[in-house]
Write an enzyme that holds these catalytic residues in place. Structure first.
Site, PDB file in Angstrom:
ATOM      1  CE  LYS A 181      -3.716  -2.315   2.576  1.00 32.15           C
ATOM      2  NZ  LYS A 181      -4.886  -2.385   1.501  1.00 32.15           N
ATOM      3  CG  ASP A 234      -7.760 -12.804   8.545  1.00 32.08           C
ATOM      4  OD1 ASP A 234      -7.379 -13.292   7.572  1.00 32.08           O
ATOM      5  OD2 ASP A 234      -8.673 -11.992   8.345  1.00 32.08           O
ATOM      6  CG  HIS A 239      -2.642  -7.796   6.979  1.00 30.26           C
ATOM      7  ND1 HIS A 239      -1.865  -7.866   6.123  1.00 30.26           N
ATOM      8  CD2 HIS A 239      -3.848  -7.903   6.776  1.00 30.26           C
ATOM      9  CE1 HIS A 239      -2.337  -8.637   5.380  1.00 30.26           C
ATOM     10  NE2 HIS A 239      -3.648  -8.789   5.634  1.00 30.26           N
TER      11      HIS A 239
HETATM   12  C1  BG6 Z   1      -6.660 -10.104   4.234  1.00 25.14           C
HETATM   13  C2  BG6 Z   1      -7.427 -11.003   5.454  1.00 25.14           C
HETATM   14  O1  BG6 Z   1      -5.369 -10.592   4.470  1.00 25.14           O
HETATM   15  O2  BG6 Z   1      -6.721  -8.725   4.278  1.00 25.14           O
HETATM   16  C3  BG6 Z   1      -8.973 -10.408   5.228  1.00 25.14           C
HETATM   17  O3  BG6 Z   1      -7.344 -12.347   5.234  1.00 25.14           O
HETATM   18  C4  BG6 Z   1      -8.791  -8.935   5.288  1.00 25.14           C
HETATM   19  O4  BG6 Z   1      -9.724 -11.017   6.212  1.00 25.14           O
HETATM   20  C5  BG6 Z   1      -8.139  -8.159   4.253  1.00 25.14           C
HETATM   21  O5  BG6 Z   1     -10.430  -8.555   4.992  1.00 25.14           O
HETATM   22  C6  BG6 Z   1      -8.087  -6.852   4.330  1.00 25.14           C
HETATM   23  O6  BG6 Z   1      -7.398  -6.124   3.447  1.00 25.14           O
HETATM   24  P1  BG6 Z   1      -7.575  -4.718   3.012  1.00 25.14           P
HETATM   25  O7  BG6 Z   1      -6.565  -4.356   1.814  1.00 25.14           O
HETATM   26  O8  BG6 Z   1      -8.895  -4.681   2.541  1.00 25.14           O
HETATM   27  O9  BG6 Z   1      -7.396  -4.029   4.209  1.00 25.14           O
END
Ligand code: BG6
Length: 484
Positions: A181, A234, A239
């Site tokens: 991002k 997850d 993240h």
């Molecule tokens: C993914 C998860 O890695 O990231 C999902 O498995 C989540 O559950 C998604 O919805 C969120 O990604 P973004 O880019 O939409 O924030």
């Protein structure tokens, strides 16, 4: 550069929603130097043409206005499909022959993309090894592995071992799309491309940091997977810890993969390990009401769809500055934000002004949507004695640069093709992240502390989480995208 990308799990959602639209955008923008071939590999039956037409539809849907039929037709000429089963050695041999036929070059580079269900990662890697497809004598051979990389420390170590039997670390690209991002990369620019933030980016000025990834959606059609994963596996292990690393790391000596990743790993290694007592006191979990009625979820499931976690980073810069990570489904809105909450002024000079919690300076990095940055500061209200009010300075990506933001996968795929692993997780990084999460997962599995709180979808998670924060003399910054 002549490249072939082979996507394993080609008939899956990720391929049509993200990977192919991103490759098409790179092609359309002229970012890919030299010929690029794309080969889909999965068990489903498709002719080359049938796969091309299926992808034309989905790419048009996901690339939106930017879909140009003429450009697509040029791009699609290099798309192929090869039916095969990851469990069958002969299917890898026939893939190898097929690649030789379509490439027609002596030194062609290849990028293998594992977009299958995670249980196939290890067998796919072993097959690539057995069939000689990982051999670098005939050109670069790289592998991209989607998340989740393991489900705990032991399984991640096992997968790393299996990967290293076949590929050297420099060939491996473990993806976390958050690093693709723009706003996350901009956090490095904000910190290391400017001088004004560095002097205040530490315990002397910062009270605490909040990292929130809120999603309004529920688990939807992924309930089966999600029920065995939960929010920690997850979102937090990957993240949110990535966002924490980029926020807390020291400046690397060079903008180069290993220098950056060395600094990131140091942050993870500095995080104070959570004991069962700490998990009970410093973590928080919730489940939105109605989760257990989703198809694929056990009716008695105690999987957390919301987590709040307080972490301490034991180093000179961050001693005594808590990092609060929070993520949930079924929240009030979609927002990913990093809030740097500064200390309140040491002396209350303007006696009439209430200096409440949260009224100190704040830097809000709005990762998505409505990407941008906001600085919050006190200003004198005109013609009202010395009354103050929190006001802000705003930087908004769309206003400044126009045009839409590229998808994270565009940057990551291009980097993988160019051999730049700066925005990919290294083996030790993934393991260090599991080392932080394992005790949380274990304590949540075996103990009732903390309790699993229920919450109604459409708000900010359980009320108790707000109280948990207030007890620590702090308040969540519950604002839907500040720039929205
Ligand atoms: C993914 C998860 O890695 O990231 C999902 O498995 C989540 O559950 C998604 O919805 C969120 O990604 P973004 O880019 O939409 O924030």
């Amino acid at each position: 550069m002549s490249f072939t990308i082979v996507i394993f799990g080609a008939s899956g959602d990720l391929t049509s929603r993200k990977l192919v639209p991103a490759l098409y955008q790179l092609f359309r923008k002229g970012r890919i130097e030299g010929p690029l071939r794309l080969v889909g590999f999965s068990r489903s039956e498709f002719s080359h043409d049938a796969w091309r037409s299926a992808l034309a539809k989905t790419t048009e849907e996901f690339a939106g206005e930017k879909f140009d039929a003429g450009q697509w037709a040029k791009f699609a000429k290099q798309i192929y499909y090869h039916q095969g089963d990851i469990g069958k050695e002969q299917d890898f041999q026939s893939l190898s022959q097929f690649l030789d036929e379509i490439e027609g070059c002596t030194r062609c580079s290849r990028l293998y993309y594992l977009s299958t269900a995670p249980r196939f990662y290890k067998p796919a890697i072993e097959q690539l090894g057995r069939s000689g497809l990982a051999d670098e004598n005939l050109g670069a051979r790289r592998i991209v592995v989607e998340k989740p990389f393991g489900t705990d420390l032991a399984s991640a170590q096992d997968l790393n071992r299996a990967t290293h039997q076949v590929f050297s670390e420099h060939q491996v690209y473990r993806i976390d799309h958050y690093l693709g991002k723009e706003t996350v990369q901009n956090l490095m620019v904000l910190r290391f491309g400017n001088t004004i933030y560095e002097p205040i980016w530490n315990r002397n000025y910062i009270d605490h940091v909040q990292i929130t990834v809120a999603e309004a959606v529920d688990v939807g059609s992924r309930a089966g997977y999600y029920d065995s994963a939960g929010v920690v596996r997850d979102m937090i292990q990957n993240h949110l810890l990535q966002l924490l690393m980029v926020t807390a790391m020291e400046a690397p000596v060079r903008y180069e993969a290993d220098a950056i990743r060395n600094e990131k790993v140091k942050v993870l290694n500095a995080i104070r390990p959570l004991t069962a007592r700490h998990v009970a006191e410093d973590t928080f979990r919730g489940q939105y009401r109605g989760y257990t009625s989703a198809e694929g979820v056990e009716p008695t499931s105690r999987t957390a769809t919301f987590a709040g976690i307080k972490l301490a980073v034991d180093n000179w810069r961050w001693q005594g500055v808590p990092f609060y990570l929070r993520s949930g489904k079924g929240m009030s809105c979609r927002t990913t934000q990093i809030v740097i909450q500064f200390h309140a002024p040491p002396h209350k000079l303007f006696a009439d002004s209430p200096r409440d919690l949260g009224e100190a300076n704040r830097l809000v990095i709005q990762v998505q949507p409505a990407e941008g940055i906001q600085v919050h500061f006190q200003t004198k209200v005109p013609d009202a004695g010395m009354r103050m009010r929190q006001t802000h300075l705003t930087f908004n990506y769309y206003k400044e640069f126009r045009g839409s933001m590229p998808e994270a996968y565009e940057r990551l795929l291009l980097d993988a093709l160019e051999g730049d692993a700066s925005l990919f997780a290294r083996a030790d990084e993934v393991e260090a992240a599991w080392r932080i999460c394992d005790p949380i997962l274990e304590a949540w599995r075996t103990s009732d502390r903390p309790s699993l709180f229920m919450y109604d979808a459409g708000f900010w998670g359980p009320d108790e989480c707000r109280e948990w924060m207030l007890k620590q003399g702090r308040e969540w910054f519950d604002t839907c995208p500040v720039l929205g």
